[in-house]
Design an enzyme around this catalytic site. Sequence first.
Site, PDB file in Angstrom:
ATOM      1  N   ALA A   2     -13.532  16.142  13.681  1.00  0.00           N
ATOM      2  CA  ALA A   2     -12.218  16.642  14.101  1.00  0.00           C
ATOM      3  C   ALA A   2     -11.149  16.316  13.070  1.00  0.00           C
ATOM      4  O   ALA A   2      -9.995  16.692  13.233  1.00  0.00           O
ATOM      5  CB  ALA A   2     -11.845  16.053  15.456  1.00  0.00           C
ATOM      6  N   HIS A  56     -13.556  11.397  12.611  1.00  0.00           N
ATOM      7  CA  HIS A  56     -13.228  11.551  11.188  1.00  0.00           C
ATOM      8  C   HIS A  56     -13.887  12.803  10.598  1.00  0.00           C
ATOM      9  O   HIS A  56     -13.268  13.539   9.856  1.00  0.00           O
ATOM     10  CB  HIS A  56     -13.754  10.347  10.402  1.00  0.00           C
ATOM     11  CG  HIS A  56     -12.770   9.240  10.285  1.00  0.00           C
ATOM     12  ND1 HIS A  56     -12.569   8.335  11.281  1.00  0.00           N
ATOM     13  CD2 HIS A  56     -11.923   8.900   9.284  1.00  0.00           C
ATOM     14  CE1 HIS A  56     -11.647   7.462  10.894  1.00  0.00           C
ATOM     15  NE2 HIS A  56     -11.226   7.789   9.685  1.00  0.00           N
ATOM     16  N   ILE A  57     -15.165  12.994  10.923  1.00  0.00           N
ATOM     17  CA  ILE A  57     -15.876  14.104  10.274  1.00  0.00           C
ATOM     18  C   ILE A  57     -15.982  15.350  11.148  1.00  0.00           C
ATOM     19  O   ILE A  57     -16.214  16.435  10.641  1.00  0.00           O
ATOM     20  CB  ILE A  57     -17.278  13.674   9.770  1.00  0.00           C
ATOM     21  CG1 ILE A  57     -18.234  13.368  10.918  1.00  0.00           C
ATOM     22  CG2 ILE A  57     -17.176  12.472   8.849  1.00  0.00           C
ATOM     23  CD1 ILE A  57     -19.691  13.257  10.459  1.00  0.00           C
ATOM     24  N   GLU A  86      -6.027   7.477  -2.843  1.00  0.00           N
ATOM     25  CA  GLU A  86      -5.765   6.085  -2.446  1.00  0.00           C
ATOM     26  C   GLU A  86      -5.836   5.109  -3.618  1.00  0.00           C
ATOM     27  O   GLU A  86      -5.738   3.899  -3.428  1.00  0.00           O
ATOM     28  CB  GLU A  86      -6.724   5.646  -1.333  1.00  0.00           C
ATOM     29  CG  GLU A  86      -6.581   6.416  -0.034  1.00  0.00           C
ATOM     30  CD  GLU A  86      -5.213   6.253   0.637  1.00  0.00           C
ATOM     31  OE1 GLU A  86      -4.563   5.217   0.444  1.00  0.00           O
ATOM     32  OE2 GLU A  86      -4.788   7.202   1.329  1.00  0.00           O
ATOM     33  N   HIS A  90       1.743   4.537  -2.893  1.00  0.00           N
ATOM     34  CA  HIS A  90       1.841   5.996  -2.741  1.00  0.00           C
ATOM     35  C   HIS A  90       3.224   6.473  -3.192  1.00  0.00           C
ATOM     36  O   HIS A  90       3.351   7.475  -3.896  1.00  0.00           O
ATOM     37  CB  HIS A  90       1.656   6.394  -1.269  1.00  0.00           C
ATOM     38  CG  HIS A  90       0.242   6.318  -0.782  1.00  0.00           C
ATOM     39  ND1 HIS A  90      -0.815   6.925  -1.427  1.00  0.00           N
ATOM     40  CD2 HIS A  90      -0.296   5.720   0.312  1.00  0.00           C
ATOM     41  CE1 HIS A  90      -1.931   6.691  -0.755  1.00  0.00           C
ATOM     42  NE2 HIS A  90      -1.639   5.959   0.307  1.00  0.00           N
ATOM     43  N   HIS A 145       0.831  -1.209   0.000  1.00  0.00           N
ATOM     44  CA  HIS A 145       0.000   0.000   0.000  1.00  0.00           C
ATOM     45  C   HIS A 145       0.869   1.264   0.000  1.00  0.00           C
ATOM     46  O   HIS A 145       0.742   2.126  -0.871  1.00  0.00           O
ATOM     47  CB  HIS A 145      -0.913  -0.023   1.232  1.00  0.00           C
ATOM     48  CG  HIS A 145      -1.796   1.177   1.365  1.00  0.00           C
ATOM     49  ND1 HIS A 145      -3.134   1.157   1.061  1.00  0.00           N
ATOM     50  CD2 HIS A 145      -1.529   2.453   1.764  1.00  0.00           C
ATOM     51  CE1 HIS A 145      -3.650   2.358   1.255  1.00  0.00           C
ATOM     52  NE2 HIS A 145      -2.705   3.166   1.696  1.00  0.00           N
ATOM     53  N   GLU A 146       1.761   1.348   0.964  1.00  0.00           N
ATOM     54  CA  GLU A 146       2.587   2.558   1.068  1.00  0.00           C
ATOM     55  C   GLU A 146       3.505   2.686  -0.148  1.00  0.00           C
ATOM     56  O   GLU A 146       3.797   3.795  -0.605  1.00  0.00           O
ATOM     57  CB  GLU A 146       3.403   2.548   2.363  1.00  0.00           C
ATOM     58  CG  GLU A 146       2.558   2.552   3.640  1.00  0.00           C
ATOM     59  CD  GLU A 146       1.489   3.624   3.670  1.00  0.00           C
ATOM     60  OE1 GLU A 146       1.650   4.675   3.022  1.00  0.00           O
ATOM     61  OE2 GLU A 146       0.456   3.412   4.346  1.00  0.00           O
TER      62      GLU A 146
HETATM   63 ZN    ZN Z   1      -2.924   5.267   1.877  1.00  0.00          ZN
END
Ligand code: ZN
Length: 687
Positions: free
Chosen positions: A607, A604-605, A503, A477, A473-474
């Site tokens: 803060a 998540h939404i 992503e 990126h 995954h990383e």
């Molecule tokens: Zn990611």
Amino acid sequence: MTAANPLYRIDGLPPFDRITASDVEPGIRTLIAETRAELERLEADPAARWDALVGQLDEMGRTLWTAWSAVRHLTAVMNTPELRAAHEAVQEEIVEVGLRIGQSRPIYDALVALQTSPEWGALDATQRRIVELRVLQAELNGVGLDGEARARFNAIAAELNRLATEFSNHLLDATRAWERVITEASEIAGLTADERGMLAASYQQAYPDAAGGDADTGPWRVTLDFPPLRAVLDHAHSRELRETVFKTFSSRASSGELDNTPFVGRILALRKEQAALLGFRNWAELAMESKMADVESASSLMQTLLDTSYPRARGEIDALREFAAAEGLRGELLPWDYRYYRDRLRERQFGFSSEELRPYFPLPRVLAGLFGVVERLFGVTIEPADGDAPVWHPDVRFFRILEDGAPIAAFYLDPYSRPETKRGGAWMDECLDRRRVQGELQLPVAHAVCNGTPPVGDRPSLMAFDEVETLFHEFGHALQHMLTRIERPSVAGIQGVEWDAVELASQFMENWCYHRPTVRGMTAHVDTGEPLPDELFDKLVAARTFFSGSDFIRQLRFGLLDMALHTTFDPDRDDLLALQREVSARTTVIAPWEGDRMLCAFAHIFAGGYSAGYYSYKWAEVLSADAFAAFEEAGLDDDAKVAAVGRRFRETVLGLGGSRHPVEVYRAFRGRDATPDALLRHNALAG
Ligand code: ZN
């Protein structure tokens, strides 16, 4: 003095081995002052011409951002109290200078003038995109407002900032405020030895002067942090303990001094007002100006996914109820029974533990497999170059990426967990970006940071399978950062990529962890050298879709609730709990506990950055699955065809990055828009 400071005007790779905490404040402050001076010079006479304006903006603060990236990185991987203090001392000034550039009215006016100047027609698509993104970002920050409207906008922004901090402080304090000390081993029956050890260590840490802290004899301390929470909900035979923990967790920060309820209403009202000041009907419309999706496409995707996954989830829960009854559960399957019986069913069906997999995944072998995939797909080679770059820790590796024999990028890999000095989790960060510096091309350099299991003795690190997935995954990126073709840093690599599309590259890479030949190629049992047996691989693949319907509807519940709160919900009139109940009725199979106050903990939404953006998880999964499907359609085992599709991915998604709108980038890769079909198929939810 500044000349001797290793942070001052870094040229090339940062001297990670020489930067100390005492360099941070003087080095960064000098660079901030220089950047402010550059900004003031430009603001004094902002010509509406590309070179004189955007060229200057791209260059502005370059050495500051490079130095700051190095400091931020060291704070994350090699933390000391001194470094943390130095980082904190300058952080606000850094944020402030960034905002001043982004919100400068003279620069904004010049950018807008450039869009109607004769030069505009001569600019290429990348240049126009840079200007458009800067104008949009400034407008969303209220730059276009005057007088009272601007003052009100800024006052709201400040209050929203404060409320976000208070919201997360409440949540943190409420999470920390609860503990349960257990002295009877029977009460935590079912937990693994590791989990008992973790709870005993937690007790020892909280009560250093008390006796005990032994994994087998206790006492044990249960808290609401995720690892102990998961241990109890997944494994504790005691229904009473699971119920207590579940209820406390689901209602945290919803009463007393730490009640977040008033903040929720206030935040929603302020967002609505701010959106109105900028001419939007609601917050979601504002937030989605800078996304790949819009309110309609995001909502319709969520509805489609819900329609498909709900029946599957119902089937899963029906089967789970039956299983639980056979296992001796009395009465109804309640929310605090769900994870417990699901885990036991998983064991029953697949019968393998993640520990069984580890010996097949030694890090060097996994890396060779990962690099092999990258070479096959993108036509580049990866070579170790340890010793060519200063590093911050002896475990850190340095690699170069070559194309046709010439270096095009490099990366550091910091693979292992170091709890005393390194932040948890895994991430990619940019060290250097691809750009022209005085005519010379600076190559992009990435940080790939994991927290994998360290080697023991002379045995290599043996990776858990989820650590392997995280590495892929990383690295996805990192590839987008490193394989960019763009030389303008604000839209090269992941820069300028819309939040809900970022992503794509990372999740795309994870798919290769379920491709049989790839997995065979990257596994070798540490003792026997055998690749992962087919039988284990098949279980791994089957386990991937276990309870996928239930996982889907859980994410969709959050996504749909978030979208409703920021579109149709009227904070002055409507009832929060009523909305929560209404969304839950459509998105849950097991009726939620009536005391569930998840909104008070929905950081998540409230803060974080996910407001009207929670759908992004699923949106990006659709993209990454559909992108992988392009390879499946070509034939995964046909090397030439895989290479051809890989090169197209490299030249579009990875190569173009943020230099085009993501819809355009995706169409250039796929020849059409993404559909959810592949995601549903990969999760066994199709048809
Ligand atoms: Zn990611």
